[in-house]
Design an enzyme around this catalytic site. Structure first.
Site, PDB file in Angstrom:
ATOM      1  N   GLU A  44      18.030 -19.340 -39.609  1.00  0.00           N
ATOM      2  CA  GLU A  44      17.625 -18.959 -38.245  1.00  0.00           C
ATOM      3  C   GLU A  44      18.307 -19.893 -37.272  1.00  0.00           C
ATOM      4  OE1 GLU A  44      15.729 -16.474 -36.603  1.00  0.00           O
ATOM      5  OE2 GLU A  44      16.603 -17.613 -34.936  1.00  0.00           O
ATOM      6  N   TYR A  50      10.494   0.407 -21.452  1.00  0.00           N
ATOM      7  CA  TYR A  50       9.321  -0.406 -21.804  1.00  0.00           C
ATOM      8  C   TYR A  50       9.273  -1.710 -21.008  1.00  0.00           C
ATOM      9  CZ  TYR A  50       8.555   1.995 -26.373  1.00  0.00           C
ATOM     10  OH  TYR A  50       8.291   2.883 -27.390  1.00  0.00           O
ATOM     11  N   GLU A  72       6.647  -2.767 -18.098  1.00  0.00           N
ATOM     12  CA  GLU A  72       5.650  -3.789 -18.445  1.00  0.00           C
ATOM     13  C   GLU A  72       5.731  -4.987 -17.504  1.00  0.00           C
ATOM     14  OE1 GLU A  72       5.110  -2.811 -23.193  1.00  0.00           O
ATOM     15  OE2 GLU A  72       6.330  -4.528 -22.655  1.00  0.00           O
ATOM     16  N   SER A  88      10.410 -10.957 -37.398  1.00  0.00           N
ATOM     17  CA  SER A  88       9.342 -10.261 -38.129  1.00  0.00           C
ATOM     18  C   SER A  88       9.828  -9.612 -39.424  1.00  0.00           C
ATOM     19  CB  SER A  88       8.737  -9.178 -37.234  1.00  0.00           C
ATOM     20  OG  SER A  88       8.271  -9.775 -36.048  1.00  0.00           O
ATOM     21  N   HIS A 146     -20.211   7.930 -27.438  1.00  0.00           N
ATOM     22  CA  HIS A 146     -20.565   8.018 -26.021  1.00  0.00           C
ATOM     23  C   HIS A 146     -21.265   6.753 -25.545  1.00  0.00           C
ATOM     24  CE1 HIS A 146     -21.592  10.079 -22.321  1.00  0.00           C
ATOM     25  NE2 HIS A 146     -22.835   9.667 -22.456  1.00  0.00           N
ATOM     26  N   GLU A 171     -13.902   9.388 -26.100  1.00  0.00           N
ATOM     27  CA  GLU A 171     -14.624  10.612 -26.477  1.00  0.00           C
ATOM     28  C   GLU A 171     -13.969  11.848 -25.869  1.00  0.00           C
ATOM     29  OE1 GLU A 171     -18.635  11.294 -24.772  1.00  0.00           O
ATOM     30  OE2 GLU A 171     -18.259   9.499 -23.574  1.00  0.00           O
ATOM     31  N   CYS A 204       9.821 -11.062 -31.230  1.00  0.00           N
ATOM     32  CA  CYS A 204       8.409 -10.706 -31.041  1.00  0.00           C
ATOM     33  C   CYS A 204       7.559 -11.921 -30.708  1.00  0.00           C
ATOM     34  CB  CYS A 204       7.884 -10.011 -32.294  1.00  0.00           C
ATOM     35  SG  CYS A 204       6.124  -9.670 -32.194  1.00  0.00           S
ATOM     36  N   LYS A 241       4.662 -11.676 -24.002  1.00  0.00           N
ATOM     37  CA  LYS A 241       4.497 -10.592 -23.024  1.00  0.00           C
ATOM     38  C   LYS A 241       3.024 -10.185 -22.927  1.00  0.00           C
ATOM     39  CE  LYS A 241       4.134  -6.729 -24.219  1.00  0.00           C
ATOM     40  NZ  LYS A 241       5.148  -5.841 -24.731  1.00  0.00           N
ATOM     41  N   GLY A 261      17.799  -2.221 -21.433  1.00  0.00           N
ATOM     42  CA  GLY A 261      18.011  -1.961 -22.854  1.00  0.00           C
ATOM     43  C   GLY A 261      18.359  -3.225 -23.615  1.00  0.00           C
ATOM     44  N   TYR A 297       4.632 -19.216 -38.956  1.00  0.00           N
ATOM     45  CA  TYR A 297       5.721 -18.499 -39.643  1.00  0.00           C
ATOM     46  C   TYR A 297       6.471 -19.443 -40.584  1.00  0.00           C
ATOM     47  CZ  TYR A 297       5.803 -13.876 -37.427  1.00  0.00           C
ATOM     48  OH  TYR A 297       5.525 -12.584 -37.061  1.00  0.00           O
ATOM     49  N   CYS A 348       6.992  -9.393 -27.682  1.00  0.00           N
ATOM     50  CA  CYS A 348       5.637  -8.831 -27.722  1.00  0.00           C
ATOM     51  C   CYS A 348       4.516  -9.832 -27.450  1.00  0.00           C
ATOM     52  CB  CYS A 348       5.339  -8.213 -29.091  1.00  0.00           C
ATOM     53  SG  CYS A 348       6.733  -7.478 -29.909  1.00  0.00           S
ATOM     54  N   ARG A 356      11.894   7.326 -20.127  1.00  0.00           N
ATOM     55  CA  ARG A 356      12.563   8.451 -20.796  1.00  0.00           C
ATOM     56  C   ARG A 356      12.168   8.452 -22.272  1.00  0.00           C
ATOM     57  NH1 ARG A 356      17.618   8.900 -23.011  1.00  0.00           N
ATOM     58  NH2 ARG A 356      18.344   6.936 -22.120  1.00  0.00           N
TER      59      ARG A 356
HETATM   60  P1  NDP Z   1      14.764   0.871 -22.982  1.00  0.00           P
HETATM   61  O1  NDP Z   1      15.836   1.393 -23.822  1.00  0.00           O
HETATM   62  O2  NDP Z   1      13.356   1.213 -23.274  1.00  0.00           O
HETATM   63  O3  NDP Z   1      15.048   1.240 -21.459  1.00  0.00           O
HETATM   64  C1  NDP Z   1      16.241   0.895 -20.831  1.00  0.00           C
HETATM   65  C2  NDP Z   1      16.178   1.360 -19.411  1.00  0.00           C
HETATM   66  O4  NDP Z   1      17.295   0.872 -18.703  1.00  0.00           O
HETATM   67  C3  NDP Z   1      16.203   2.871 -19.310  1.00  0.00           C
HETATM   68  O5  NDP Z   1      15.317   3.247 -18.289  1.00  0.00           O
HETATM   69  C4  NDP Z   1      17.647   3.156 -18.930  1.00  0.00           C
HETATM   70  O6  NDP Z   1      17.780   4.289 -18.130  1.00  0.00           O
HETATM   71  C5  NDP Z   1      17.996   1.948 -18.094  1.00  0.00           C
HETATM   72  N1  NDP Z   1      19.422   1.623 -18.118  1.00  0.00           N
HETATM   73  C6  NDP Z   1      20.248   1.544 -19.196  1.00  0.00           C
HETATM   74  N2  NDP Z   1      21.470   1.140 -18.815  1.00  0.00           N
HETATM   75  C7  NDP Z   1      21.431   0.974 -17.487  1.00  0.00           C
HETATM   76  C8  NDP Z   1      22.385   0.554 -16.515  1.00  0.00           C
HETATM   77  N3  NDP Z   1      23.637   0.245 -16.845  1.00  0.00           N
HETATM   78  N4  NDP Z   1      22.001   0.502 -15.213  1.00  0.00           N
HETATM   79  C9  NDP Z   1      20.733   0.819 -14.847  1.00  0.00           C
HETATM   80  N5  NDP Z   1      19.784   1.203 -15.731  1.00  0.00           N
HETATM   81  C10 NDP Z   1      20.131   1.276 -17.024  1.00  0.00           C
HETATM   82  O7  NDP Z   1      15.001  -0.705 -22.997  1.00  0.00           O
HETATM   83  P2  NDP Z   1      14.097  -1.938 -22.685  1.00  0.00           P
HETATM   84  O8  NDP Z   1      15.058  -3.006 -22.296  1.00  0.00           O
HETATM   85  O9  NDP Z   1      12.998  -1.605 -21.742  1.00  0.00           O
HETATM   86  O10 NDP Z   1      13.454  -2.265 -24.100  1.00  0.00           O
HETATM   87  C11 NDP Z   1      14.259  -2.364 -25.263  1.00  0.00           C
HETATM   88  C12 NDP Z   1      13.513  -1.906 -26.477  1.00  0.00           C
HETATM   89  O11 NDP Z   1      12.580  -2.912 -26.850  1.00  0.00           O
HETATM   90  C13 NDP Z   1      12.674  -0.647 -26.290  1.00  0.00           C
HETATM   91  O12 NDP Z   1      13.382   0.508 -26.481  1.00  0.00           O
HETATM   92  C14 NDP Z   1      11.601  -0.829 -27.333  1.00  0.00           C
HETATM   93  O13 NDP Z   1      12.066  -0.310 -28.551  1.00  0.00           O
HETATM   94  C15 NDP Z   1      11.450  -2.336 -27.442  1.00  0.00           C
HETATM   95  N6  NDP Z   1      10.240  -2.765 -26.703  1.00  0.00           N
HETATM   96  C16 NDP Z   1       9.019  -2.310 -27.108  1.00  0.00           C
HETATM   97  C17 NDP Z   1       7.877  -2.694 -26.445  1.00  0.00           C
HETATM   98  C18 NDP Z   1       6.556  -2.169 -26.882  1.00  0.00           C
HETATM   99  O14 NDP Z   1       6.455  -1.686 -27.996  1.00  0.00           O
HETATM  100  N7  NDP Z   1       5.534  -2.209 -26.038  1.00  0.00           N
HETATM  101  C19 NDP Z   1       7.916  -3.601 -25.311  1.00  0.00           C
HETATM  102  C20 NDP Z   1       9.254  -4.009 -24.960  1.00  0.00           C
HETATM  103  C21 NDP Z   1      10.354  -3.603 -25.639  1.00  0.00           C
HETATM  104  P3  NDP Z   1      17.874   5.772 -18.744  1.00  0.00           P
HETATM  105  O15 NDP Z   1      16.490   6.142 -19.125  1.00  0.00           O
HETATM  106  O16 NDP Z   1      18.443   6.536 -17.627  1.00  0.00           O
HETATM  107  O17 NDP Z   1      18.796   5.651 -19.919  1.00  0.00           O
END
Ligand code: NDP
Length: 458
Positions: free
Chosen positions: A35, A179, A183, A15, A437, A442, A43, A51, A263, A99, A48, A206
């Site tokens: 690429e 996220y 999801e 993107s 309404h 609302e 995305c 998903k 993550g 794209y 996105c 978090r």
């Molecule tokens: P996030 O960073 O949102 O969440 C990662 C999760 O994994 C947290 O709950 C974290 O726990 C946990 N975690 C991290 N390391 C470990 C580990 N070693 N063992 C167990 N648990 C662990 O990452 P996501 O993968 O869900 O998404 C990545 C990013 O992609 C998001 O931050 C967002 O920016 C983007 N995204 C956005 C979407 C949207 O806009 N709707 C949809 C999907 C992705 P803790 O909280 O304890 O750190």
């Protein structure tokens, strides 16, 4: 005549990269984009967009239940995973094609292959040789992270593979509380998969407001997702057709698929950043200034590879700001404040601005407005789903500094709320807006009495 082959070389056609490349090319600059996978990036190809199709598909299970209460007879509705995947893949191919066409129509040249920096101005593209560019933009995004402390992690999948499972599993364990985990738990649960969400923390999501976090967890459980908090994997083992998860606490869980959503990491491997003098920050993301310029003055980076706010529209705006600055002579910084976000959980979340905790710590005294109610749509079916809305208001200025919604259409609502918050709306101005309404939204403009929970969570 420029001494370089290109005015701009973009690495990554997601993107952010595509927006910058198109804008630069339309200004008359000579632009190339490399690429290594499919054009469209995370995305469009594995994020996105597919998903959201999965969310739509899985939500029908809920809609069928509600429809019955409204007098519809439904003759044993069944879901065909293979048919869905085929439709989804067709649409993704169409979007990726758009794209490609948009890049070509703007006059940018597209190269397929992995690109590697040789120095500050030279890039080697797999199968194409070395080209030179006056400016280089890195927009390579991120990749799913894998935990390094779980034995047998190779038996698991990430979101990348979840889009291409050969068949729906009967049981899935999803690991993480962010996220993606939340999801996909909603998605698989909607498809009728026995879904367990395992998270190491005490609550999901978090960074979101505590009311939102608790509400989402409660609502997901009502929908059938099993949530196990405060639990962490030690190992995975194959057992017949299934996988046994063993946790650090000694407990075990069997499933057909284990998906880690723990993550994403900036994708910088093999980019040759050192050769070009591009520095990383301690988290492993490319370090940039407010104009997305890296430590090498003629190299910029936008999007998830910089790990600022990892959202598609943010990458697009960062890419556009770079192009405005460098190719249109209009120095532009993208403002990372008040960026709304949505979690497409079931029910979904929309949030903009500060959480209550952030506001209390940064601003001191705040007024909280909070409501929770049953959406009118479920009056017939008696479904237990509740909608939640919360406003965080700075006490002295009466500015609304946070808005948080969980419930049907929350992501749609929050886009509108974000306009008002970005403009600096006060609670009185917000309330002077006449309600629409009957809608869920609302309720947002009819919360008059500040909410004062005894324990901080209503
Ligand atoms: P996030 O960073 O949102 O969440 C990662 C999760 O994994 C947290 O709950 C974290 O726990 C946990 N975690 C991290 N390391 C470990 C580990 N070693 N063992 C167990 N648990 C662990 O990452 P996501 O993968 O869900 O998404 C990545 C990013 O992609 C998001 O931050 C967002 O920016 C983007 N995204 C956005 C979407 C949207 O806009 N709707 C949809 C999907 C992705 P803790 O909280 O304890 O750190």
């Amino acid at each position: 005549m420029s001494k370089f082959d290109y005015d701009l070389f973009v690495i990554g056609a997601g993107s952010g990269g595509v927006r910058a490349a198109r804008m630069a090319a339309l200004s008359g600059a000579k632009v190339a984009v490399a690429e290594e996978h499919r054009v469209g990036g995370t995305c469009v190809i594995r994020g996105c967009v597919p998903k959201k199709f999965m969310v739509y598909a899985s939500e029908f299970a809920h809609h069928f239940k509600t429809a019955k209460a409204y007098g519809w007879s439904l003759d044993n509705p069944r879901f065909d995973w293979a048919a869905f995947i085929a439709q989804k893949d067709m649409e993704i191919a169409r979007l990726s094609g758009i794209y490609v066409a948009n890049l070509r129509n703007a006059g940018a040249e597209l190269m397929h292959g992995k690109a590697r920096l040789i120095d500050g101005h030279a890039v080697e593209v797999e199968g194409r040789g070395v080209v030179s560019a006056e400016r280089i933009l890195i927009a390579t995004g991120g990749r799913p992270a894998a935990p390094d402390d779980v034995a047998g992690v190779d038996l698991s999948i990430t979101s990348n593979e979840a889009f291409h499972l050969p068949a729906l599993p009967k049981r899935i364990v999803i690991v993480g509380g962010g996220y993606i985990a939340v999801e996909f738990a909603g998605i698989f649960n909607g498809f009728g998969v026995d879904t367990t969400l395992v998270h190491r923390g005490e609550n999901l999501l978090r960074g979101f407001d505590d009311h939102v976090r608790t509400h989402v967890a409660e609502e997901m459980e009502k929908c059938g997702v099993k949530i196990q908090l405060g639990r962490k994997h030690a190992r995975l083992e194959q057992s017949g057709d299934g996988i046994i998860s063993t946790f650090i606490d000694g407990g075990t869980l069997s499933s057909d698929v284990v998906m880690f959503a723990v993550g994403r990491r900036p994708y910088v491997e093999g980019l040759g950043l050192e050769a070009a003098g591009v520095a990383l920050n301690p988290g492993g993301a490319i370090k940039v200034d407010d104009y997305s310029r890296t430590s090498t003055p003629n190299i910029w980076a936008v999007g998830d590879v910089t790990d600022r706010i990892n959202l598609t529209p943010v990458a697009i705006r960062e890419g556009a700001a770079f192009a405005e600055t460098e190719f249109y002579g209009r120095p532009t910084r993208f403002d990372h404040e008040m960026v709304a976000s949505a979690v497409f959980s079931q029910p979904p979340v929309g949030a903009v601005g500060m959480t209550e905790a952030e506001a209390r710590s940064a601003l001191g005294k705040v007024d909280i407005y909070f409501t929770r109610f049953r959406p009118m749509k479920y009056a017939f079916s008696g479904e237990a789903e509740r909608c939640m809305m919360k406003l965080v208001v700075e006490n002295s200025s009466q500015l609304i500094v946070g808005c948080h919604v969980v419930g049907p259409d929350a992501p749609e609502m929050i886009q509108m709320a974000a306009i008002a918050l970005k403009m600096g709306v006060t609670k009185a101005q917000w309330d002077s807006t006449c309600a629409v309404h009957p809608t869920l939204a609302e309720e947002l403009v009819t919360m008059r009495e500040p909410y004062a929970p005894a324990d901080g969570v209503g």
